[in-house]
Every structure is written in structure tokens, then in C-alpha cells.
Design a protein around this motif. Structure first.
Motif, short mmCIF file in Angstrom:
data_model
loop_
_atom_site.label_atom_id
_atom_site.label_comp_id
_atom_site.label_asym_id
_atom_site.label_seq_id
_atom_site.Cartn_x
_atom_site.Cartn_y
_atom_site.Cartn_z
N LEU A 1 0.85 -1.19 0.00
CA LEU A 1 0.00 0.00 0.00
C LEU A 1 0.89 1.24 0.00
O LEU A 1 1.94 1.24 0.63
CB LEU A 1 -0.84 0.04 1.29
CG LEU A 1 -1.99 -0.95 1.47
CD1 LEU A 1 -2.53 -0.84 2.90
CD2 LEU A 1 -3.09 -0.70 0.47
N SER A 2 0.43 2.30 -0.66
CA SER A 2 1.14 3.56 -0.58
C SER A 2 0.85 4.21 0.78
O SER A 2 -0.10 3.84 1.46
CB SER A 2 0.67 4.49 -1.69
OG SER A 2 -0.66 4.89 -1.43
N ARG A 3 1.69 5.21 1.14
CA ARG A 3 1.44 5.93 2.39
C ARG A 3 0.04 6.55 2.38
O ARG A 3 -0.67 6.52 3.39
CB ARG A 3 2.47 7.05 2.58
CG ARG A 3 3.86 6.51 2.88
CD ARG A 3 4.89 7.63 3.02
NE ARG A 3 6.22 7.06 3.19
CZ ARG A 3 7.10 7.47 4.10
NH1 ARG A 3 6.81 8.48 4.91
NH2 ARG A 3 8.28 6.88 4.20
N ALA B 1 -2.58 5.50 0.81
CA ALA B 1 -3.60 4.45 0.97
C ALA B 1 -3.68 4.00 2.42
O ALA B 1 -4.77 3.76 2.95
CB ALA B 1 -3.27 3.26 0.05
N VAL B 2 -2.53 3.92 3.09
CA VAL B 2 -2.54 3.56 4.51
C VAL B 2 -3.30 4.62 5.30
O VAL B 2 -4.17 4.31 6.12
CB VAL B 2 -1.10 3.40 5.06
CG1 VAL B 2 -1.12 3.23 6.58
CG2 VAL B 2 -0.41 2.20 4.41
N ALA B 3 -2.99 5.90 5.02
CA ALA B 3 -3.66 6.99 5.74
C ALA B 3 -5.17 6.89 5.54
O ALA B 3 -5.94 7.04 6.50
CB ALA B 3 -3.13 8.34 5.25
N GLY B 4 -5.59 6.61 4.31
CA GLY B 4 -7.01 6.49 4.04
C GLY B 4 -7.66 5.37 4.84
O GLY B 4 -8.77 5.52 5.35
N ARG C 1 -2.15 12.19 6.66
CA ARG C 1 -1.01 11.74 5.87
C ARG C 1 0.29 12.00 6.62
O ARG C 1 1.19 11.16 6.65
CB ARG C 1 -1.04 12.49 4.52
CG ARG C 1 0.12 12.28 3.61
CD ARG C 1 0.09 10.89 2.97
NE ARG C 1 1.42 10.56 2.48
CZ ARG C 1 1.85 10.81 1.24
NH1 ARG C 1 1.02 11.33 0.36
NH2 ARG C 1 3.08 10.50 0.88
N ALA C 2 0.37 13.17 7.30
CA ALA C 2 1.59 13.53 8.03
C ALA C 2 1.82 12.57 9.19
O ALA C 2 2.94 12.10 9.43
CB ALA C 2 1.49 14.96 8.53
N ALA C 3 0.76 12.29 9.93
CA ALA C 3 0.89 11.38 11.08
C ALA C 3 1.32 10.00 10.60
O ALA C 3 2.21 9.37 11.18
CB ALA C 3 -0.45 11.29 11.82
N LEU D 1 4.78 7.72 11.42
CA LEU D 1 4.72 6.33 11.92
C LEU D 1 5.45 5.38 10.96
O LEU D 1 6.22 4.50 11.37
CB LEU D 1 3.26 5.89 12.08
CG LEU D 1 2.45 6.65 13.14
CD1 LEU D 1 0.94 6.48 12.91
CD2 LEU D 1 2.82 6.19 14.54
N VAL D 2 5.22 5.60 9.66
CA VAL D 2 5.86 4.75 8.65
C VAL D 2 7.38 4.90 8.74
O VAL D 2 8.12 3.91 8.67
CB VAL D 2 5.35 5.14 7.24
CG1 VAL D 2 6.28 4.61 6.15
CG2 VAL D 2 3.94 4.61 7.03
N ASP D 3 7.86 6.15 8.94
CA ASP D 3 9.30 6.35 9.03
C ASP D 3 9.89 5.57 10.20
O ASP D 3 10.96 4.98 10.10
CB ASP D 3 9.62 7.84 9.16
CG ASP D 3 9.39 8.57 7.83
OD1 ASP D 3 9.36 7.88 6.78
OD2 ASP D 3 9.19 9.80 7.84
N GLU D 4 9.15 5.57 11.32
CA GLU D 4 9.66 4.82 12.48
C GLU D 4 9.70 3.31 12.18
O GLU D 4 10.65 2.62 12.53
CB GLU D 4 8.78 5.10 13.71
CG GLU D 4 9.36 4.46 14.97
CD GLU D 4 8.73 4.98 16.27
OE1 GLU D 4 7.96 5.97 16.21
OE2 GLU D 4 9.02 4.40 17.32
#
Lengths: 382, 382
Positions: free
Chosen positions: A19-21, A23-26, A32-34, A38-41
Motif C-alpha cells: 500500500l502507498s502511504r 492508501a494507509v492513511a485512508g 497523511r503527516a501522522a 509512523l511509517v518512518d519509524e
């Protein structure tokens, strides 16, 4: 809160990735920023990878796809059976990357010797996993028997001849002893997580000489109030039937356990693998075996009528070694269930053989660890 | 977060009150200041009262005790049976404050007429509650039948002669129609919340002509994957037994349903209350009735062996009207379960009659609303 959100993001990718970032946010309902933070961590911890450009049917800038890492945290599953030892390593995606199943006559040997060999197999599997870039985060041993309340003792494993065995006492001091879990429970969890046909509430049958079942309720293993749930083998089929090893009469096990079926078919001799012996004879068209399997299927159907009427599972899965007997058992099981479950609708398609078969318990033992990481990744840096 | 903490404080007082503010803080693991702020909000909303000085064995300043309010939010329970209508109002403490059980031959009347009378009873009960300072926050109707998936239709209630009845269509437009719930489920919830002997995982039997059961698992009603869990009455007892109304053979209902027991006892005639008819004859020492009840108890024991072996409940509760038959049913049930549940320990004390008896479903219908308030008080000011 952040801990929960990390789990939410990782679980979402596990369930539906890549999934793209965006798509995950959705899906998770965060900004998207949050999600990016989380994804970066999770990327930094080596739990996710961000792959090549994701194919997208839509116009606009294509997102890069997030997926579970195929290196990093892994689970080690171990298994001890009457005639084999097993070890398996799965990566975070749940894919088996190391798989060993070694013949071993464990029944006739002291538990100490069996566990010593298993520890060697565990160490070798850990080394192989390391060479693949995998790091074992936990080890679970699948046991064909009853565990004590603290889950550190095998109270009773008749097929191994074990009584009151504490595996940690026989494990090399240099290695961390595995957690113990009942193999029927692990088979059910493997079915839940990797069975291919999701069902949140299921009855998973694992049978050989004994017949056990494990209940998954609302996506979680249900052990019962005192840890004894799932004793399908001792559901009464005929109230005045033959005396069972448990002391009661007419239990399912007396009609459908592998040795009972061999006996009913008039097949003599000792069989290291009684299920395989039945499969061989059924394939040859041995009429008494075919008849005995039909009667076993009918007895299963009667006992499962109770399970369907009481528990109302979304699926009944014939797992473990008995998966191999499905062609001969399922028709009679289906006929019997259809005739007996009448108070409510019942769909024969909810009865099916496992796709995992005998591999289930070992796979489940390995998956237990990776599932824990996915549902709470922060446990890795606690 | 505050919403969850309000629920935590209110639930703690509900479970263990009266308690001082300090005692609540100690139990919920929040600071005294945080708890005081939450308590003030709950006092302001009229959910808690802070009473007279609490007796305390310890030295120092005695705290003032917090308790649930006996005025304010309340639940209205309604019930329609073959021969009665019921209405009940409970306060936040779960105490019944209004209780009506009115004889009414509902079976021989149109559903519209029955529901019209029930609505009048509901309105009268609401007025009585108001006079006591109680405010109805929700109404639930206990139905002896199967509900549709959306819980707005009574699909099938054979003892009422209802098929496809939508109660809201017959409810006065000026009043809010009650939520529907199956009476066996409500009986089980009443047992869970007010049964006196807490058990998080239980099988609650409610029987009359039909035999139903409800499963409570980990403190919550378990409905099954498709809403059909708990069909104890159709667990097979004897595979070649008599044909059941459901179409199967040898179901428990054919041995232990009240009309089946009357028939087995050779008692003729129609009985408006077949359970009461059995109790009368058993009390008179009518030998065929006593023998038929023993056989019914044995059949219950066989069917419950399946329930114990599959689900492993902490308690099996004989509830509803059958509570009155406990003196004649329980001995045979216990004997049978003791003889048949052999694969695991089984404690006969886990089988017991309900203390609520026939009052269970109506009480449960009323408690459903107050329990919702206790587990989420903020719903009141949403």
C-alpha cells in the motif's frame, strides 16, 4: 497512543499491503503527516520496506508501495511428534524461510535426549535464519499434549510418553527455552492467519489417535474457562457405545480416532503413522477401510452437530494429518450434518479441509511470534 | 481518554461501591486529583451520590462514600410471553423499582393488539418511574423467538404465533419503540450481571417447550458467527431417537422439553404453563412424572457433556421457568455429567439453578440500558 498507531499502520500493511502511504492513511483514518511519521519509524526499525513505484490505474504521481520486510524480526517454531522433530522460521510476512522435519522415534527415548536434539535443530535453524538476514524474536514449541496452568510443564502427552516434563530443564543453558503451546491450538491459529479463507469464528479439528479441536472466537483462540475447551474427541456419539480411554462411553474418539478406524477396518499390525496407513488402504479401495471411514465420518458429523448448534462457527476445518483423509471423511460428515443441523440454516461449504494439513502446528508455532510483533511492534524496543 | 476514565470510575463504583474517592483512585490507578475531577462530573450528571461518612476501621479522617445514584438514568425492560406481558424499570444500581407482570392470552390475539397493550404498560411504567425520580434512557423488549439480522423483526416466535412481526410498526407513534432482543440472551445477561455468583464464561439454559441456551464468553454475550449459537435443544442425544419438530432425530428437546416430559409422564390435557404443571405433579410425588423428569435430566446431562467438552464454561445455569424444576432435574444431570465428562476435571458445583428464574429475561431487558450507561456514561451527554 503512538504505540497503538504504530500497530495500526503495521497491521494494515500486513493485511492489505503493498500500500502507498496515502492508501494507509485512508484506511487507518489518520492524517497523511501522522502516517508518514509512523511509517518512518517502522522503516527505521526494519519492519517495513518502501518498494518500487506501485502500479496505479489512477492519474497523478504514483505512490511507492509499503510492504512488510522480508528480513529482520522472525519467529522460530519447533515441534515434537511421536516420530519426528520440526523447526521452522517465518519472516514478518508469515512466509516460511527455514523448514526442517526430521524423522525421530521420540516415543522410545527419554525426553531429555529428544529435547537435546530439538535444541540442536533450533540452533541450526537460527543460524540459517541469520544468514538470510532474519533475527529470531521468539521461539514456540508445539506439544501434542496437555500443558500445566503455567504453560511451563507438559503434564500429559501420551503419544510421546511424557508426563510432567518441563522442557526448559532439559534445554541448553546457553539458549533461551521456547514457550510451550498445544499443537491443536497452533494448528487453529495457523489456519486463522494463513488458511487462505478468513473466518473469525472457527472450529479446527486436529486428529490422529486422539481427536482434538481448537475454537477460534472473534479472531482469538478460545481456551475455555479452565483451559479445556475443544475436547471434540469426547463428545458422546452413542450414549451406550464402547468404553473410551477417558472412562466415558461412546466418545467420538472411539469411532473416528485413527486406531479405532484401523481396528474397525480389521487392519492389523502396529502403524507408526496410522493416518498414512488408512490413506494407503483407502487409495487401494480396501472395502472394509472405506466402510470404516464412512462410519467415522458419520460419527464426526454427529459430534459436529453439537458444535454447530452450540457454537455456530463460520467454518469447520479438518486439519492436521486428517486433512489427508478428507476425500473419504467429508462426504459422510456433510451428509450427517445436513441431516442433523435442521433448526437453523447450514451451508456445507463451511466444512472444508485445511490447506496447511500436517504443516499447521509448526507453522502456527512460528507465526505466533511474528503476529505478536505485528500487533504490537513497539515490543521490539521496549 | 476522559470518556474512558469516566467509565472506569463509574464501573469501579458499580462493581465495588460504596467507595471513598481515595479508594476509587487506588483501584483505578489515577491520581486523587484526576479522580476527584471525574467524580465531580459524575456527581453533576446525577450518576453518583456522595453519601454519609463511610465507616472505616482505619484511623484518620473517614472518607465520604460514593455510590451509584438511585434516581436519574434508568432502563425499561419489556416482555411478551404466551400468557403474560411484563414491564420493569431498574435504576443505575440495577435494582428493580417498577415491576409488572400481567396475565394476558397473547397467543390467541393479533400481534397488533398485544403490542398495543404492552405499549400502554410501558407508558404506565415510565410514569411510575418518573414519579420515583427515574428517567428512562432506553427500552428493550424480550422476545421468545428468533430475530431478523437487523434485530427489528421477530422472524419466528412459535409460542406467540408470530411470524415476521415488526413491533415498531404497531407501536404508538408518540412513543419510541423498544429495541428487540431474544429472551434467552437477556436471561443469560441478567445472570451475568445479577446472578450473585460471578462467572465470565457460562452456559445459561432457558427452557419451556423449547430448550435454548445462551453462551457468555469472557463476560460478553456470544451470538455465534451467524447469530445461531446456543441451540442446546437440538444437540443430538440419541442418534436414532424420535423425530424433532426441527426435522432432525433425537434432539434434546424431544426428551427434556416441558411438553415432551408431560407426554412421557402420561399427563394429558392442555397446559397453559406446562412447567408449572410438571412442578405440581412432581410435588405430589406422581411417580411417572418423577421418572420422566429423571430421564429428562439424563438427556440434559448428555447434551451438556458436549457443551462442557467443547466450550468449558465456568458455570452452567439452569434458568428461566426450568429453575423451578431444578430439584428433580439437577440430580440426574449431575450424575450424567459426572459419568460422561471424564477427559478433564469437572466440578458438580459449576452446575446450579438461577436465583433469578423466570424474572431473568425481563430483568436483563431493563439492565441492558443501565449497563450501557455504566460502561460509557458520556453517551448521556453525546
Amino acid at each position: 497512543m503512538r504505540r497503538q498507531n504504530l500497530a495500526l499502520v503495521l497491521s494494515t500493511v500486513a493485511a492489505s499491503g503493498p500500500l502507498s502511504r496515502a492508501a494507509v492513511a485512508g484506511r487507518v483514518g489518520l492524517t497523511r503527516a501522522a502516517v508518514s511519521s509512523l511509517v518512518d519509524e517502522l522503516l527505521g526499525a526494519g519492519l517495513l520496506v518502501e518498494g518500487e513505484t506501485q502500479a496505479s490505474g489512477k492519474a497523478g504521481r504514483p505512490g511507492r508501495a509499503l510492504a512488510l520486510h522480508d528480513r529482520g524480526p522472525a519467529g522460530l517454531g519447533l515441534e515434537v511428534g511421536p516420530a519426528h522433530l520440526g523447526a521452522c522460521v517465518v519472516d514478518l510476512r508469515g512466509e516460511p524461510r527455514v523448514w526442517h522435519r526430521v524423522p525421530a522415534l521420540n516415543r522410545s527415548r527419554p525426553a531429555e535426549q529428544v529435547l537435546g536434539e530439538l535444541a540442536e535443530l533450533a540452533a541450526a535453524s537460527t543460524r540459517e535464519a541469520l544468514a538470510l538476514g532474519l533475527r529470531i524474536e521468539g521461539a514456540v514449541l508445539a506439544v501434542p499434549g496437555v500443558l500445566g496452568p503455567a504453560h511451563d510443564t507438559v503434564e500429559h502427552a501420551p503419544n510421546l510418553g511424557w508426563h510432567g516434563v518441563v522442557p526448559a530443564e532439559h534445554w541448553p543453558a546457553a539458549l533461551r527455552a521456547p514457550e510451550l503451546e498445544n499443537e491443536a491450538n497452533l494448528g487453529a491459529l495457523a489456519e486463522l492467519w494463513r488458511g487462505g479463507e478468513p473466518a473469525d469464528t472457527l472450529v479446527h479439528i486436529s486428529a490422529e489417535t486422539g481427536i482434538g479441536a481448537a475454537l477460534v472466537i472473534d479472531g482469538r483462540l478460545f481456551r475455555g474457562a479452565a483451559g479445556y475447551a475443544g475436547e471434540l474427541g469426547h463428545v458422546p456419539v452413542h450414549t451406550d457405545g464402547p468404553r473410551c480411554s477417558c472412562g466415558a462411553r461412546g466418545c467420538l474418539e472411539q469411532y473416528a480416532g485413527a486406531r479405532a478406524v484401523l481396528r474397525a477396518a480389521g487392519v492389523r499390525g502396529t502403524h507408526r503413522d496410522p493416518v498414512a496407513a488408512l490413506v494407503d488402504r483407502a487409495r487401494e479401495g480396501h472395502a472394509p477401510t472405506l466402510a470404516a471411514l464412512t462410519r467415522a465420518g458419520e460419527a464426526f458429523g454427529t459430534a459436529l452437530t453439537s458444535a454447530v448448534n452450540l457454537v455456530d462457527p463460520a467454518a469447520i476445518v479438518l486439519g492436521g494429518a486428517y486433512t489427508e483423509l478428507a476425500p473419504w471423511l467429508l462426504p459422510a460428515m456433510t451428509t450427517e450434518l445436513t441431516a442433523r443441523v435442521r433448526v437453523r440454516p447450514w451451508d456445507p461449504d463451511t466444512l472444508r479441509p485445511s490447506r496447511l494439513g500436517r504443516r499447521g502446528p509448526l507453522l502456527g508455532a512460528a507465526l505466533l511470534t511474528t503476529q505478536r510483533v505485528i500487533t504490537d511492534p513497539a515490543r521490539l524496543w521496549d
